[in-house]
Scaffold this motif. Structure first.
Motif, PDB file in Angstrom:
ATOM      1  N   MET A   1       0.611   3.971   1.156  1.00 43.87           N
ATOM      2  CA  MET A   1      -0.671   3.875   0.471  1.00 43.87           C
ATOM      3  C   MET A   1      -0.581   2.825  -0.620  1.00 43.87           C
ATOM      4  SD  MET A   1      -2.675   6.802  -1.722  1.00 43.87           S
ATOM      5  CE  MET A   1      -2.680   7.946  -0.342  1.00 43.87           C
ATOM      6  N   ARG A   2      -1.613   1.962  -0.721  1.00 40.89           N
ATOM      7  CA  ARG A   2      -1.638   0.947  -1.759  1.00 40.89           C
ATOM      8  C   ARG A   2      -2.949   1.025  -2.516  1.00 40.89           C
ATOM      9  NH1 ARG A   2       3.355  -1.921  -1.287  1.00 40.89           N
ATOM     10  NH2 ARG A   2       2.459  -3.294  -2.835  1.00 40.89           N
ATOM     11  N   PRO A   8       1.702  -0.232  -6.107  1.00 43.67           N
ATOM     12  CA  PRO A   8       2.098   1.021  -5.459  1.00 43.67           C
ATOM     13  C   PRO A   8       1.448   2.223  -6.138  1.00 43.67           C
ATOM     14  CG  PRO A   8       3.876   0.148  -6.798  1.00 43.67           C
ATOM     15  CD  PRO A   8       2.822  -0.912  -6.774  1.00 43.67           C
ATOM     16  N   SER A  15       1.026  16.157  -2.722  1.00 41.07           N
ATOM     17  CA  SER A  15       2.050  15.737  -1.761  1.00 41.07           C
ATOM     18  C   SER A  15       3.033  16.871  -1.472  1.00 41.07           C
ATOM     19  CB  SER A  15       2.817  14.524  -2.301  1.00 41.07           C
ATOM     20  OG  SER A  15       3.599  14.882  -3.432  1.00 41.07           O
ATOM     21  N   ASP A 142       6.150   9.697   5.507  1.00 40.38           N
ATOM     22  CA  ASP A 142       5.139   8.774   4.983  1.00 40.38           C
ATOM     23  C   ASP A 142       5.170   8.746   3.455  1.00 40.38           C
ATOM     24  OD1 ASP A 142       4.333   8.201   7.572  1.00 40.38           O
ATOM     25  OD2 ASP A 142       2.635   9.593   7.540  1.00 40.38           O
ATOM     26  N   GLU A 143       5.389   9.904   2.853  1.00 45.08           N
ATOM     27  CA  GLU A 143       5.442   9.969   1.391  1.00 45.08           C
ATOM     28  C   GLU A 143       6.692   9.278   0.854  1.00 45.08           C
ATOM     29  OE1 GLU A 143       2.963  14.197   1.079  1.00 45.08           O
ATOM     30  OE2 GLU A 143       5.063  14.102   0.421  1.00 45.08           O
ATOM     31  N   GLN A 146       5.833   5.674   0.514  1.00 44.79           N
ATOM     32  CA  GLN A 146       4.997   5.478  -0.673  1.00 44.79           C
ATOM     33  C   GLN A 146       5.842   5.543  -1.942  1.00 44.79           C
ATOM     34  OE1 GLN A 146       1.686   8.190  -0.786  1.00 44.79           O
ATOM     35  NE2 GLN A 146       1.187   7.753  -2.926  1.00 44.79           N
ATOM     36  N   ARG A 149       8.036   2.345  -2.439  1.00 48.70           N
ATOM     37  CA  ARG A 149       7.329   1.134  -2.886  1.00 48.70           C
ATOM     38  C   ARG A 149       7.379   0.972  -4.401  1.00 48.70           C
ATOM     39  NH1 ARG A 149       4.496  -1.213   1.213  1.00 48.70           N
ATOM     40  NH2 ARG A 149       3.884   0.133   2.975  1.00 48.70           N
TER      41      ARG A 149
END
Length: 310
Positions: A1-2, A8, A15, A142-143, A146, A149
């Protein structure tokens, strides 16, 4: 996600990482994480040539939890914390015993450490926190991207999907990791002192406690290893071990179910939840390690060390 401006986005309380990372049960995989990290050739060389870990094992472990946890739980300040963590590694470089150059900020090396944080979270949740579904593992993967980043590192080594990560993990465990002095040092708990909060224990009492404590943590670590890592290090693991390990994990989960939720959390994680729930202001100062965990006085000015308020 951005976010806008390609900045970031920190993880938040929605989450799964906030649910599972920062729980004190994660300490059960501490020896696993340290040894897995150190088996990486570049990371192991950096520890052998630069780290003071083996001079102050407990202190280094406990104080590291604060900035590492902060990258997850510091909210709007998480990126700043991540950049501080990255900065601690800037001068860790050299040539290892086999003549190979290494640098802690090499993208593959730095990502490996993060990969162990992610997999440590998965293993803790799977074995000591009731288990995970496959969909939850995908979400945690996926987290973790994120989360990574925030360090501002190259994303080149990061697998694209959870299945890709599983292949990456298998390759690292089977083909890249090495049986080295840094990993063996983590696994050797024969001279482990008492934790800082129990420094009042008489040496003769700790000498009696150390052997079963050391044996338990090594056994837990072997149980968490992939079969290829057990083989690399020469450990055996029986069907009986696996059954007892499963029962042990269920017992840990049951006992922690009796602990108030806030008390299950490391202070940095607890502070993150407290800000979100309005217990403390969002601008409250970040929680830092107590003095008992700080590096030796002569090393506190070393930029490789986290030593707040020094």
């Amino acid at each position: 996600m951005r976010s806008q401006g390609d900045r970031p986005v920190p993880l938040g309380p929605e989450s799964l990482t906030w649910k599972y990372f920062g729980d004190w049960r994660g300490m059960l995989q501490g020896v696993w994480a340290g040894s897995m990290q150190n088996m990486h050739p570049g990371l192991g060389a950096g520890v052998e040539q630069h780290s003071t870990f083996f001079d102050e094992r407990w202190q280094r472990l406990y104080r590291s939890l604060y900035p590492i946890g902060g990258v997850v739980f510091d909210g709007d300040r998480a990126e700043e914390t991540a950049l501080q963590v990255r900065g601690y590694h800037a001068n860790i470089k050299g040539i290892d015993a086999k003549g190979r150059r290494y640098h802690a900020l090499d993208p593959d090396t730095f990502y490996w450490a993060h990969a162990t944080f992610f997999m440590g979270t998965v293993l803790t949740a799977e074995n000591f926190m009731g288990g995970l579904t496959e969909a939850q593992k995908v979400q945690l993967f996926d987290e973790h991207v994120q989360w990574y980043r925030l360090y501002g590192m190259s994303m080149r080594p990061v697998p694209a999907t959870w299945p890709d990560f599983q292949q990456y993990w298998e390759r690292m465990c089977g083909d890249v990791l090495e049986d080295n002095m840094a990993a063996r040092g983590v696994l050797d708990l024969s001279r482990l002192g008492p934790p800082p909060y129990a420094s009042w224990l008489p040496e003769r009492v700790w000498a009696v406690l150390r052997r079963p404590v050391a044996s338990l943590f090594v056994w837990i670590t072997v149980g968490l290893y992939e079969p290829s890592v057990r083989e690399l290090l020469g450990y055996s693991w029986s069907t009986r071990d696996e059954k007892v390990f499963t029962l042990f994990g269920k017992a840990v989960d049951l006992v922690f179910g009796l602990v108030p939720p806030r008390r299950r959390l490391h202070p940095r994680a607890r502070a993150g939840w407290d800000r979100e729930q309005g217990r403390i202001p969002r601008t409250a100062p970040l929680v830092h390690t107590p003095a008992r965990n700080l590096p030796p006085v002569q090393r506190r000015s070393d930029p490789s060390h986290y030593a707040p308020n020094v």
